[in-house]
Design a protein around this motif. Structure first.
Motif, PDB file in Angstrom:
ATOM      1  N   GLU A   1       7.983 -11.687  -3.222  1.00  0.00           N
ATOM      2  CA  GLU A   1       8.048 -12.677  -2.135  1.00  0.00           C
ATOM      3  C   GLU A   1       7.824 -12.018  -0.777  1.00  0.00           C
ATOM      4  O   GLU A   1       7.463 -12.692   0.182  1.00  0.00           O
ATOM      5  CB  GLU A   1       9.406 -13.381  -2.138  1.00  0.00           C
ATOM      6  N   ILE A   2       8.095 -10.707  -0.684  1.00  0.00           N
ATOM      7  CA  ILE A   2       7.826 -10.027   0.596  1.00  0.00           C
ATOM      8  C   ILE A   2       6.619  -9.092   0.466  1.00  0.00           C
ATOM      9  O   ILE A   2       6.461  -8.145   1.214  1.00  0.00           O
ATOM     10  CB  ILE A   2       9.065  -9.269   1.132  1.00  0.00           C
ATOM     11  N   GLY A   3       5.791  -9.386  -0.523  1.00  0.00           N
ATOM     12  CA  GLY A   3       4.494  -8.710  -0.592  1.00  0.00           C
ATOM     13  C   GLY A   3       4.406  -7.524  -1.526  1.00  0.00           C
ATOM     14  O   GLY A   3       3.324  -6.958  -1.690  1.00  0.00           O
ATOM     15  N   LEU A   4       5.514  -7.119  -2.156  1.00  0.00           N
ATOM     16  CA  LEU A   4       5.438  -5.945  -3.046  1.00  0.00           C
ATOM     17  C   LEU A   4       4.944  -6.394  -4.418  1.00  0.00           C
ATOM     18  O   LEU A   4       5.691  -6.411  -5.398  1.00  0.00           O
ATOM     19  CB  LEU A   4       6.810  -5.270  -3.139  1.00  0.00           C
ATOM     20  N   ILE A   5       3.679  -6.722  -4.460  1.00  0.00           N
ATOM     21  CA  ILE A   5       3.133  -7.289  -5.687  1.00  0.00           C
ATOM     22  C   ILE A   5       2.814  -6.221  -6.729  1.00  0.00           C
ATOM     23  O   ILE A   5       2.602  -6.537  -7.885  1.00  0.00           O
ATOM     24  CB  ILE A   5       1.864  -8.127  -5.398  1.00  0.00           C
ATOM     25  N   SER A   6       2.774  -4.947  -6.309  1.00  0.00           N
ATOM     26  CA  SER A   6       2.492  -3.895  -7.290  1.00  0.00           C
ATOM     27  C   SER A   6       3.748  -3.416  -8.002  1.00  0.00           C
ATOM     28  O   SER A   6       3.659  -2.670  -8.968  1.00  0.00           O
ATOM     29  CB  SER A   6       1.845  -2.694  -6.599  1.00  0.00           C
ATOM     30  N   ALA A   7       4.925  -3.815  -7.510  1.00  0.00           N
ATOM     31  CA  ALA A   7       6.175  -3.394  -8.156  1.00  0.00           C
ATOM     32  C   ALA A   7       6.317  -4.133  -9.487  1.00  0.00           C
ATOM     33  O   ALA A   7       5.475  -4.964  -9.842  1.00  0.00           O
ATOM     34  CB  ALA A   7       7.345  -3.715  -7.230  1.00  0.00           C
ATOM     35  N   ALA A   8       7.385  -3.812 -10.249  1.00  0.00           N
ATOM     36  CA  ALA A   8       7.624  -4.502 -11.520  1.00  0.00           C
ATOM     37  C   ALA A   8       7.636  -6.010 -11.262  1.00  0.00           C
ATOM     38  O   ALA A   8       8.120  -6.449 -10.205  1.00  0.00           O
ATOM     39  CB  ALA A   8       8.960  -4.050 -12.089  1.00  0.00           C
ATOM     40  N   PRO A   9       7.120  -6.804 -12.203  1.00  0.00           N
ATOM     41  CA  PRO A   9       6.959  -8.235 -11.921  1.00  0.00           C
ATOM     42  C   PRO A   9       8.248  -8.945 -11.503  1.00  0.00           C
ATOM     43  O   PRO A   9       8.215  -9.853 -10.684  1.00  0.00           O
ATOM     44  CB  PRO A   9       6.456  -8.797 -13.260  1.00  0.00           C
ATOM     45  N   GLY A  10       9.385  -8.509 -12.021  1.00  0.00           N
ATOM     46  CA  GLY A  10      10.640  -9.173 -11.648  1.00  0.00           C
ATOM     47  C   GLY A  10      11.444  -8.387 -10.631  1.00  0.00           C
ATOM     48  O   GLY A  10      12.627  -8.675 -10.415  1.00  0.00           O
ATOM     49  N   ALA A  11      10.827  -7.363 -10.009  1.00  0.00           N
ATOM     50  CA  ALA A  11      11.561  -6.489  -9.072  1.00  0.00           C
ATOM     51  C   ALA A  11      12.237  -7.312  -7.979  1.00  0.00           C
ATOM     52  O   ALA A  11      11.713  -8.332  -7.534  1.00  0.00           O
ATOM     53  CB  ALA A  11      10.608  -5.472  -8.457  1.00  0.00           C
ATOM     54  N   ARG A  12      13.386  -6.831  -7.539  1.00  0.00           N
ATOM     55  CA  ARG A  12      14.150  -7.557  -6.532  1.00  0.00           C
ATOM     56  C   ARG A  12      14.078  -6.847  -5.184  1.00  0.00           C
ATOM     57  O   ARG A  12      13.762  -5.647  -5.113  1.00  0.00           O
ATOM     58  CB  ARG A  12      15.627  -7.658  -6.949  1.00  0.00           C
ATOM     59  N   ALA A  13      14.370  -7.587  -4.138  1.00  0.00           N
ATOM     60  CA  ALA A  13      14.406  -7.009  -2.785  1.00  0.00           C
ATOM     61  C   ALA A  13      15.729  -7.388  -2.142  1.00  0.00           C
ATOM     62  O   ALA A  13      16.191  -8.525  -2.286  1.00  0.00           O
ATOM     63  CB  ALA A  13      13.257  -7.541  -1.958  1.00  0.00           C
TER      64      ALA A  13
ATOM     65  N   ASP B   1       1.849   7.170  -6.359  1.00  0.00           N
ATOM     66  CA  ASP B   1       0.802   8.156  -6.666  1.00  0.00           C
ATOM     67  C   ASP B   1       1.328   9.563  -6.451  1.00  0.00           C
ATOM     68  O   ASP B   1       1.183  10.446  -7.277  1.00  0.00           O
ATOM     69  CB  ASP B   1      -0.390   7.974  -5.716  1.00  0.00           C
ATOM     70  N   GLU B   2       1.943   9.754  -5.279  1.00  0.00           N
ATOM     71  CA  GLU B   2       2.467  11.086  -4.936  1.00  0.00           C
ATOM     72  C   GLU B   2       3.506  11.550  -5.946  1.00  0.00           C
ATOM     73  O   GLU B   2       3.586  12.726  -6.280  1.00  0.00           O
ATOM     74  CB  GLU B   2       3.149  11.026  -3.566  1.00  0.00           C
ATOM     75  N   ALA B   3       4.319  10.614  -6.429  1.00  0.00           N
ATOM     76  CA  ALA B   3       5.383  10.973  -7.374  1.00  0.00           C
ATOM     77  C   ALA B   3       4.863  11.020  -8.803  1.00  0.00           C
ATOM     78  O   ALA B   3       5.619  11.318  -9.722  1.00  0.00           O
ATOM     79  CB  ALA B   3       6.527   9.971  -7.259  1.00  0.00           C
ATOM     80  N   GLY B   4       3.584  10.703  -8.983  1.00  0.00           N
ATOM     81  CA  GLY B   4       2.999  10.731 -10.319  1.00  0.00           C
ATOM     82  C   GLY B   4       3.504   9.598 -11.201  1.00  0.00           C
ATOM     83  O   GLY B   4       3.619   9.750 -12.417  1.00  0.00           O
TER      84      GLY B   4
ATOM     85  N   GLU C   1       0.838  -1.208   0.000  1.00  0.00           N
ATOM     86  CA  GLU C   1       0.000   0.000   0.000  1.00  0.00           C
ATOM     87  C   GLU C   1       0.869   1.252   0.000  1.00  0.00           C
ATOM     88  O   GLU C   1       0.600   2.222  -0.711  1.00  0.00           O
ATOM     89  CB  GLU C   1      -0.893   0.010   1.242  1.00  0.00           C
ATOM     90  N   LEU C   2       1.920   1.209   0.814  1.00  0.00           N
ATOM     91  CA  LEU C   2       2.825   2.365   0.897  1.00  0.00           C
ATOM     92  C   LEU C   2       3.511   2.586  -0.457  1.00  0.00           C
ATOM     93  O   LEU C   2       3.669   3.734  -0.901  1.00  0.00           O
ATOM     94  CB  LEU C   2       3.859   2.130   2.004  1.00  0.00           C
ATOM     95  N   ALA C   3       3.908   1.508  -1.113  1.00  0.00           N
ATOM     96  CA  ALA C   3       4.542   1.641  -2.442  1.00  0.00           C
ATOM     97  C   ALA C   3       3.568   2.309  -3.410  1.00  0.00           C
ATOM     98  O   ALA C   3       3.952   3.179  -4.200  1.00  0.00           O
ATOM     99  CB  ALA C   3       4.945   0.263  -2.964  1.00  0.00           C
ATOM    100  N   ARG C   4       2.300   1.937  -3.324  1.00  0.00           N
ATOM    101  CA  ARG C   4       1.310   2.528  -4.236  1.00  0.00           C
ATOM    102  C   ARG C   4       1.067   3.998  -3.896  1.00  0.00           C
ATOM    103  O   ARG C   4       0.969   4.844  -4.775  1.00  0.00           O
ATOM    104  CB  ARG C   4       0.013   1.711  -4.202  1.00  0.00           C
ATOM    105  N   THR C   5       0.988   4.291  -2.590  1.00  0.00           N
ATOM    106  CA  THR C   5       0.751   5.681  -2.176  1.00  0.00           C
ATOM    107  C   THR C   5       1.892   6.590  -2.634  1.00  0.00           C
ATOM    108  O   THR C   5       1.672   7.673  -3.182  1.00  0.00           O
ATOM    109  CB  THR C   5       0.639   5.761  -0.630  1.00  0.00           C
TER     110      THR C   5
END
Ligand code: FES
Length: 641
Positions: free
Chosen positions: A335-347, A284-287, A277-281
């Protein structure tokens, strides 16, 4: 005839190259830091350089007007469409014609240093793990059938010298559509740390890749959305950690996991949802869209670390406080829940130091770099659990101390989180015993014109100042006992049962009092903090500190004077007690923007010696002695100075 001499500034790297060599080629051969996303096709403009003119005695060359080739059609087209700054050339198009001095401006350097305005932390160096590369992929051929992924890998090898890049399934799932949409040209985000393709876009992507640095605290989650090309923070924000509903502090969450089947999974699901949710918020703020995020870095304490990873934290609740792993982790962001990031995004999760000293303390140490200093430095990350690091270039020690939530306003009768309406600064006149205070959300003090705000409670920094001011005004004795109205000479000291309270504020029937219970809660918290620091000093064999750094969002708001009057921290020169702000968050950004910072922190944590407060008899002794305000026996010479 000898080949022309080429000198690059600011690096000073130089070499001779045949006439007609592209500047980008010369730069690469000399190891000059010159960016390129399109690989020299003249479309990304990242390779801009500024040729010099005239005499450069320092470098032993004279540059004539035709030292570089004239604008070619690619540059002319680029200049017409986008405009090159006066004097600038595209390094991939301009070729060497004679002796030349070439300046690589900061924005064309991939590994530039970004100096923070806040000089309390180390400067940020740019060398992100994830970089963009433009590629042209061979079209499929009936006679030589190979998969799109294999041809993309070949293109990366031939055009970018990147061999064996792994294409994870989520990227593979969109590969065919993207390649065809881009007419066999694409921009890929490659994580060079792991050799994994994190994202793919059709054609040339002009926008930078984004990364998310997350400081996952037990109470709040703070995050910065960063441009991975420049390090610029595009949006910052925070959210409450939703695990609070399962327990205020770390140990109550460990208990929740122990007592409730499935409790650990509930907390994992809650925090992962909050991160996404925070990643999405922030996007949004950054457009932008969260799918632009190709990498995230997370720092957190060990309990948060385990819960984020879906590991039951029960072992962290009992000696010997074994972690499932203390190593740095490289995972898929999903794997740690950031499902809205790029599909292959790394953590990337920073390593933990041990037991209860987590990746957040590792990040603070990375950001503050006490291991590079001569000064004996104490770093305190004040939170529900204080994480403490002591040392200098000769070695570092770390421990965690169970301060409890009192410093965050919990367990305080009128306590609240630091939010508008909370009293955050307090002064008490030693003569009249009258208080004045400041409230979050209003710049005026309570006795000044313009003070017009609803008072709702008192936050951590407010209660620390209130207790310290009460001590300095003689309202409290060294044992922490509040005096009576007769003894103190003020009607503000009110008898409540068998103890007294101090009335800080009243409006009609609403009041904020500092009660004897509040004082006791603060005494317990500050004794734990002091005892942890003192234990490390014993272990290090030092009696004095050269510097104290208060880290953490809360640390940023503590007044050094009041912290010392209270005896929260051992004595140190007052001007050397400073705040590092959110140093853990800064450490997360460093690891996001600079690959070498990951290597540094991974090496650093192996060198930090962990001291376990729970089993050290000296901790108890220090704890008891630290109960007095400021202390039963320790001297505070800098306080008296
Ligand atoms: Fe892309 Fe020169 S490298 S424009």
């Amino acid at each position: 005839m000898t080949d022309p001499l080429v000198v690059f500034t600011p690096s000073g790297k130089r070499g001779r190259f045949p006439v007609g060599t592209p500047v980008l080629t010369a730069a690469r051969q000399l190891g000059v830091d010159l960016d390129s996303v399109c690989g020299g096709r003249g479309i990304c403009s990242k390779c801009q350089v500024q040729p010099g003119q005239g005499e450069f005695p320092k470098f032993g060359i004279t540059v004539t007007g035709d030292a570089l080739s004239a604008f070619n059609s690619v540059e002319a087209r680029y200049d017409e469409k986008r405009g090159l700054k006066p004097g600038r050339r595209l390094g991939c198009q301009a070729t060497i014609q004679g002796d030349v001095l070439i300046d690589v401006p900061a924005e064309s350097q991939l590994h530039r240093q970004v100096i923070r305005k806040d000089a309390s932390s180390a400067p940020m160096r740019m060398d992100p793990a994830t970089r963009l590369h433009f590629v042209t992929v061979e079209q499929p051929d009936m006679d030589a059938p190979t998969g799109d992924a294999e041809r993309l890998r070949t293109a990366l090898r031939d055009q970018w010298d990147l061999d064996g890049v792994t294409i994870p399934l989520p990227v593979l799932q969109e590969l065919q559509t993207v390649l065809r949409k881009g007419d066999w040209q694409a921009t890929v985000a490659v994580n060079h740390d792991e050799g994994i393709l994190a994202a793919i876009w059709p054609g040339l992507r002009e926008a930078p890749a984004l990364g998310l640095a997350i400081d996952l605290g037990s109470t709040t989650i703070a995050a910065h959305l960063c441009d991975l090309a420049t390090g610029e923070v595009r949006a910052s924000g925070g959210a409450m950690n939703p695990q609070i509903r399962f327990g205020e502090d770390l140990m109550s969450r460990v208990s929740y996991a122990m007592m409730n089947p499935g409790g650990s999974d509930e907390m994992t699901a809650a925090v992962r949802l909050a991160l996404d949710e925070l990643a999405r918020t922030l996007s949004d703020e950054a457009g932008t869209d969260p799918s632009e995020i190709v990498e995230t870095v997370v720092v957190c304490n060990p309990v948060m670390h385990h819960l984020l990873l879906g590991i039951d934290p029960t072992e962290l609740g009992q000696a010997p406080f074994a972690l499932a792993t203390s190593d740095a982790l490289r995972l898929g962001a999903a794997e740690i829940g950031l499902i809205s990031a790029a599909p292959g995004a790394r953590a990337y999760l920073l390593p933990c130091i041990a037991g209860h000293v987590g990746a957040d303390a590792a990040a603070v140490t990375l950001a503050q770099a006490p291991d590079e200093a001569e000064e004996m430095t104490l770093i305190v990350d004040v939170g529900t659990n204080a994480e403490i690091v002591l040392g200098n270039r000769n070695g570092l020690l770390a421990c965690s101390s169970p301060t409890g939530p009192a410093f965050e306003g919990a367990q305080i009768s009128a306590g609240q989180r630091a939010a508008p309406g909370a009293i955050e600064r307090v002064r008490i006149d030693p003569e009249t015993k009258e208080p004045r205070f400041r409230v979050i959300g209003c710049d005026a003090w309570s006795d000044e014109p313009g003070f017009d705000v609803e008072v709702t409670g008192i936050c951590g920094s407010g209660i620390i100042e209130a207790v310290a001011e009460m001590r300095m005004a003689g309202l409290l004795d060294a044992s922490g006992l509040i005096g009576s109205a007769e003894a103190t000479g003020t009607e503000r000291c009110i008898l409540e049962g068998r103890t007294h309270s101090y009335r800080l504020w009243a409006d009609g029937d609403r009041e904020i009092r500092v009660t004897q219970g509040d004082i006791r809660a603060i005494q317990l918290a500050k004794s734990a903090l002091y005892a942890g620091a003192r234990l490390l000093m014993d272990e290090a064999g030092v009696e004095t500190l050269d510097r104290v750094t208060l880290a953490g969002a809360f640390g940023a708001h503590i007044s050094p004077l009041h912290a010392m009057v209270l005896g929260m921290i051992p004595d140190a020169p007052l001007d050397k007690v400073t705040s590092a702000g959110n140093a853990a968050g800064h450490g997360a950004r460093m690891a996001l923007c600079d690959r070498s910072a990951r290597h540094r922190v991974e090496t650093l944590v192996r060198k930090i010696r962990k001291v376990e407060t729970a089993v050290a008899p000296r901790f108890q002794e220090h704890f008891v002695a630290a109960n007095a305000i400021p202390h039963a026996s320790a001297a505070f010479p800098h306080l008296l100075a």
